[in-house]
Design a protein around this motif. Structure first.
Motif, PDB file in Angstrom:
ATOM      1  N   ILE A  88     -51.328 -85.308 -34.792  1.00  0.00           N
ATOM      2  CA  ILE A  88     -52.648 -85.465 -34.699  1.00  0.00           C
ATOM      3  C   ILE A  88     -53.410 -84.716 -33.722  1.00  0.00           C
ATOM      4  N   GLU A  89     -52.526 -83.858 -32.996  1.00  0.00           N
ATOM      5  CA  GLU A  89     -52.898 -82.826 -31.916  1.00  0.00           C
ATOM      6  C   GLU A  89     -51.913 -81.812 -31.740  1.00  0.00           C
ATOM      7  N   ARG A  90     -52.299 -80.525 -31.553  1.00  0.00           N
ATOM      8  CA  ARG A  90     -51.224 -79.580 -31.364  1.00  0.00           C
ATOM      9  C   ARG A  90     -51.749 -78.323 -30.245  1.00  0.00           C
ATOM     10  N   ASN A  91     -51.100 -78.189 -29.428  1.00  0.00           N
ATOM     11  CA  ASN A  91     -51.485 -77.123 -28.782  1.00  0.00           C
ATOM     12  C   ASN A  91     -50.153 -76.416 -28.020  1.00  0.00           C
ATOM     13  N   GLU A  92     -50.404 -75.274 -27.205  1.00  0.00           N
ATOM     14  CA  GLU A  92     -49.093 -74.681 -26.697  1.00  0.00           C
ATOM     15  C   GLU A  92     -48.447 -75.643 -25.741  1.00  0.00           C
ATOM     16  N   HIS A  93     -48.989 -76.543 -25.255  1.00  0.00           N
ATOM     17  CA  HIS A  93     -48.302 -77.386 -24.172  1.00  0.00           C
ATOM     18  C   HIS A  93     -47.717 -78.698 -24.696  1.00  0.00           C
ATOM     19  N   LYS A  94     -48.492 -79.267 -25.740  1.00  0.00           N
ATOM     20  CA  LYS A  94     -48.072 -80.710 -26.069  1.00  0.00           C
ATOM     21  C   LYS A  94     -48.321 -80.826 -27.533  1.00  0.00           C
TER      22      LYS A  94
END
Length: 149
Positions: free
Chosen positions: A80-86
């Motif tokens: 449901i959420e994705r970026n380079e840190h989490k």
């Protein structure tokens, strides 16, 4: 000492009962045996077990890991959420779905989070942490994990 692998676990030879056990048995082992039967709700044990299971899964990408979660009927995961840190992963239809709601915001799906953690740590060749932030038994609509990369 004999050490089993995930591939060993796929070998079946049960002519009458097949490859399935009831969800009630799994819940009983997890929630009555481990959670209620061990100190601190069995958290140390389930984390160790889950990480070891995750390390042994034959997956090489996040997508393969989430597909394996569904294949093994752990639940139906979705990012449901994705970026380079989490990465935030929701798991629908988790093993705890349908259990009575507990009043104290209890989280009981730490094994599933530890499986994610073990697999991702091995896959990324660096420490990854996973924390369960929502759980069906606390009244949430799904279980949810925050993965810190």
């Amino acid at each position: 000492m004999l050490e089993y692998t995930f591939e060993d676990m796929r070998k079946m030879n049960r002519d009458k009962l097949g490859n399935m056990v009831p969800l009630e048995l799994f819940r009983t082992i997890r929630l009555i045996g481990l959670n209620q039967g061990l100190p601190m709700g069995g958290k140390g044990t389930t984390l160790t077990i889950g990480r070891k299971i995750g390390e042994n899964l034959p997956v090489h990408t996040v997508e393969e890991l989430l597909q394996m979660f569904e294949e093994l009927r752990i639940g139906i995961p979705r990012v449901i959420e994705r970026n380079e840190h989490k990465i935030i992963v929701a798991v629908d239809d988790c093993f705890c779905k349908g259990l009575p709601t507990l009043e104290d915001e209890k989280m009981v799906c730490d094994l599933e989070g530890a499986i994610l953690e073990g697999a991702l740590t091995k896959m990324m060749k660096r420490r990854v942490t996973v924390k369960e932030t929502k759980c069906n038994v606390s009244g949430h609509e799904h279980c949810e994990y925050e993965i810190k990369l």
